[in-house]
Design an enzyme around this catalytic site. Structure first.
Site, mmCIF file in Angstrom:
data_model
loop_
_atom_site.group_PDB
_atom_site.id
_atom_site.type_symbol
_atom_site.label_atom_id
_atom_site.label_comp_id
_atom_site.label_asym_id
_atom_site.label_seq_id
_atom_site.Cartn_x
_atom_site.Cartn_y
_atom_site.Cartn_z
ATOM 1 C CB CYS A 119 -18.901 1.538 9.156
ATOM 2 S SG CYS A 119 -19.545 1.809 7.481
ATOM 3 C CB CYS A 157 -15.368 1.964 10.677
ATOM 4 S SG CYS A 157 -13.705 1.790 10.018
ATOM 5 C CG ASP A 212 -0.394 0.083 2.516
ATOM 6 O OD1 ASP A 212 0.833 0.215 2.624
ATOM 7 O OD2 ASP A 212 -1.143 0.012 3.507
ATOM 8 C CB CYS A 223 -25.370 -2.307 6.539
ATOM 9 S SG CYS A 223 -24.424 -2.284 8.080
#
Length: 321
Positions: free
Chosen positions: A197, A248, A137, A194
């Site tokens: 988070c 989250c 990353d 949903c």
């Protein structure tokens, strides 16, 4: 002739994924460059995110090469995407400060990079003329978008990648290659309606589904903020987090299932990270920091930042019997 080439591609593609599995990666998948129309939408979404300043001080997020893997590897045709599970069923001891789970074990950048390079060398043995590049990353690549494109999982509303059986507790990496490989089907989003988070974030950093404002994010401020003091709104919401934040992910229903635990030696938690106390951190000098965080991704947080974060953090109350 075309059928013969396709058969070769199929055999190499499957062998490459098996080789990745031998390195402990699961899930694994392949995408073809330049990707599907959804990948192009992800690229446009990145630009909108940048235009709104959601990257805060992370100027590297605007690197032009992030938009096209062929700028990272000339002639790139395919992407091998891999995931590495870091979930361990452990919790910090009562009254201790919290560190994000990804930082409990060995530095995942090194772990994933070393394993990808071994896969790349194997690929060179199979196809001596092919080119490849290992990407973690820190590389300017739309890593989660390419992982989604390769079928590893979908990008959740908290911007983390979610696998239907493994949840979101995984780090990802990619191997770019000039070799044409067979693509796997892209993942399909299963977040539905949903909003767990979004609702749980104490600073409302998830401004809307899939859009995280780093300027409001506890993880950004504890890891990347180089100011002497944390902003007041961050201090007020920090709770017991001293390095990163998992809120989250903790509330995500896909992480409430029976998840496979990592038995990878590199992903096992350092015991002291589960018993970390405010007073201890505030006495750290450079030598203690060096000794404790050798080979850890948490070295990104310098000694003075650990002390700053610890000063602002408030341990969760110790349960009473």
């Amino acid at each position: 002739m075309q059928g013969h080439v396709t058969d070769q591609q199929t055999r190499l593609s499957e062998a490459l994924k098996r080789r990745a599995a031998e390195e402990g990666f699961n899930p694994v998948g392949i995408a073809r460059i330049p990707g599907s129309p959804r990948l192009q939408l992800r690229t446009k979404a990145l630009q909108r995110w940048l235009d709104h300043g959601h990257q805060a001080d992370m100027a590297w997020m605007a690197a032009p090469r992030r938009r096209d893997p062929r700028l990272l590897l000339d002639g790139a045709n395919s992407v091998l995407a891999v995931g590495l599970n870091y979930y361990v069923d452990a919790q910090p001891s009562p009254g201790s400060l919290k560190v994000a789970r990804y930082g409990w074990g060995r530095d995942y950048h090194r772990v994933v990079d070393q394993r990808l390079r071994r896969i790349g060398r194997w690929l060179s043995e199979q196809r001596p003329d092919c080119g490849w590049r290992a990407c973690v990353d820190a590389t300017p690549l739309l890593d989660k978008a390419w992982a989604e494109e390769a079928g590893l999982g979908w990008i959740g509303k908290h911007s983390n990648l979610i696998h239907p059986e493994r949840g979101s507790w995984m780090v990802i990496g990619h191997l770019l290659t000039t070799e044409p490989l067979n693509a796997d089907p892209p993942a399909r989003s299963l977040c539905g309606r949903c909003s767990a988070c979004i609702d749980a974030c104490p600073t409302h950093a998830i401004r809307e589904p899939f859009v995280v404002d780093a300027r409001r994010c506890l993880a950004f401020h504890t890891i990347e903020n180089r100011e002497d003091d944390l902003p007041e709104n961050i201090r007020a919401a920090l709770g017991s987090w001293v390095a990163g934040c998992d809120i989250c992910q903790d509330v995500c229903p896909w992480n409430h299932r029976s998840l496979p635990q990592s038995n990878d030696p590199d992903m096992q938690p350092r015991p002291w990270l589960l018993n970390l106390h405010k007073e201890e951190i505030q006495t750290w000098d450079d030598s203690v920091w060096e000794q404790k965080l050798r080979g850890s991704a948490l070295r990104r947080i310098k000694p003075w930042m650990w002390r700053r974060n610890a000063a602002a953090a408030q341990p969760d109350p110790t349960p009473t019997l």
